[in-house]
Design a protein around this motif. Structure first.
Motif, PDB file in Angstrom:
ATOM      1  N   ASP A   2       0.820  -1.203   0.000  1.00 13.34           N
ATOM      2  CA  ASP A   2       0.000   0.000   0.000  1.00 13.34           C
ATOM      3  C   ASP A   2       0.862   1.264   0.000  1.00 13.34           C
ATOM      4  OD1 ASP A   2      -0.950  -0.011   3.507  1.00 13.34           O
ATOM      5  OD2 ASP A   2       0.972  -0.258   2.499  1.00 13.34           O
ATOM      6  N   ASP A   3       2.121   1.101  -0.532  1.00 10.76           N
ATOM      7  CA  ASP A   3       2.965   2.287  -0.684  1.00 10.76           C
ATOM      8  C   ASP A   3       2.325   3.240  -1.683  1.00 10.76           C
ATOM      9  OD1 ASP A   3       6.355   0.994  -0.369  1.00 10.76           O
ATOM     10  OD2 ASP A   3       4.897   1.700   1.106  1.00 10.76           O
ATOM     11  N   GLY A   4       2.461   4.489  -1.464  1.00 11.23           N
ATOM     12  CA  GLY A   4       1.917   5.454  -2.423  1.00 11.23           C
ATOM     13  C   GLY A   4       1.682   6.785  -1.770  1.00 11.23           C
ATOM     14  N   ILE A   5       1.094   7.685  -2.540  1.00 14.15           N
ATOM     15  CA  ILE A   5       0.847   9.022  -2.024  1.00 14.15           C
ATOM     16  C   ILE A   5      -0.473   9.026  -1.273  1.00 14.15           C
ATOM     17  CG2 ILE A   5       0.405  11.424  -2.689  1.00 14.15           C
ATOM     18  CD1 ILE A   5       2.160  10.825  -5.185  1.00 14.15           C
TER      19      ILE A   5
END
Lengths: 50, 329
Positions: A2-5
């Motif tokens: 769930d890496d992300g901005i």
């Protein structure tokens, strides 16, 4: 993963509004191109080109 | 698994559609639409009303694209000037790179649309105008020479010629006169503004004439260009482009333009402020003259082009009994 901005609520709201504006702009562009095509063909027909 | 918490948010500007609209400089766009429309209406050719409306829309879009590209390039100096620091990029609401992409995209769309709706001469002219405003004026002249707006004024003067080209597929002496009026109008318009905003321009490092050469030189230059624009404003009467109504408006408004420019010339507009109360009063009075000229210059240009619009749009053109092109009637 769930890496992300991670957007804030304000950023999410403005993103939605930008998306809506792009949609309206796209629709308007298609309508304008349709009108140009239609009236150019009509003019061509009236002038005996077509 | 990474733990992206609320404290680790990406600082992305929350740009709204209104911010993108502001990039297009709507007030400048409205002047472009108006002058292009007049150029199109006054031209001897004919154009289908719907295609004409789309052509004017395309010209407006091109002007907006040029405005967005200008804001992208000038974001650093916009941040230093009180007049411009609330624009979307210096205010932090929009990324400069987004403005660049938006401006380039709109430029392509505007030029192609004008080519499709009207003709490719007009489209090429629009592309050149965007190039002139962004590359020649914004990138080349604006930060380098006090003559920036004298040459750069051409960018704002091209729209009536583009409108003319939409109708006729070319240019002629009358479309050049419309260009000349706006080109000669630009210096007194912006120098009047720069006289009472010189501190802003100085802070941003923009070499406007009052900053580089001083207020007295600027007032002289304003007077000279005001005489030139007043003469240029009447020339369409002599070529037959302007009729009776245009003649009355151009002579009357031109006279008023000269009176207000004369007031600026004899004032202390833009002079260094002193601590003395008497001088302070005179300077404020002088700045008022510059403000009045700036405000009236907008009215002047509007009146001239509105007179042409009424003459050609409402069929109220009554020829003057002489002109330079066809001789005495």
């Amino acid at each position: 993963m769930d890496d992300g901005i991670l957007l804030t609520e304000e950023q999410k709201k403005s993103q939605k509004r930008r998306s809506a504006a792009i949609g309206i702009g796209l629709f308007a562009f298609v309508a304008v191109v349709f009108l140009v095509t239609y009236f150019k063909i009509a003019q061509g027909a009236a002038n005996g080109v077509l | 698994m990474s733990d992206i918490g609320s404290s680790d948010t990406f600082k992305l500007p929350a740009a709204l559609p209104a911010d993108y609209l502001a990039l297009l400089k709507p007030r400048v766009m409205s002047l472009v639409v108006f002058t292009a429309l007049v150029g199109m209406m006054a031209a001897p050719g004919s154009v289908h009303p719907v295609l004409g409306a789309i052509a004017v829309f395309a010209i407006a879009l091109g002007a907006g694209a040029a405005g967005a590209l200008n804001m992208w390039f000038d974001a650093d100096i916009d941040a230093k000037m009180s007049r411009t620091r609330r624009r979307p990029i210096p205010a932090g609401r929009l990324l400069a790179s987004d403005a660049l992409g938006f401006g380039l995209f709109l430029s392509v769309v505007a030029v192609l649309l004008l080519g499709a709706a009207a003709n490719y001469f007009a489209a090429g002219f629009l592309a050149f105008t965007i190039f002139f405003y962004v590359v020649i004026y914004s990138m080349g002249l604006k930060r380098r020479t006090p003559q920036n707006i004298v040459i750069g004024g051409a960018a704002g003067a091209f729209p009536p010629m583009i409108g003319w080209a939409v109708s006729t597929g070319g240019i002629d002496i009358n479309s050049f006169l419309l260009f000349a009026i706006i080109m000669l109008w630009t210096p007194p318009h912006f120098w009047a503004l720069a006289l009472y905003k010189r501190g802003d321009y100085a802070a941003a490092g923009v070499p406007m004439l009052p900053v580089v050469k001083g207020a007295a030189t600027t007032r002289r230059h304003i007077m000279v260009y005001s005489i030139l624009v007043s003469i240029a404003g009447v020339l369409p009467v002599l070529t037959g482009l302007g009729g009776v109504l245009y003649a009355i408006v151009s002579i009357g408004a031109g006279a008023l333009f000269l009176i207000l420019a004369g007031r600026v010339f004899f004032s202390l507009a833009g002079s260094e402020r002193t601590q003395s109360k008497e001088h302070l009063y005179e300077v404020v009075k002088g700045d008022r003259a510059a403000r009045d000229l700036f405000a009236f210059s907008i009215v002047y240009l509007f009146c001239l082009f509105a007179a042409l619009l009424v003459e050609y749009g409402a069929g109220l053109y009554f020829a003057i009994p002489f002109n330079l092109i066809s001789g005495a009637a």
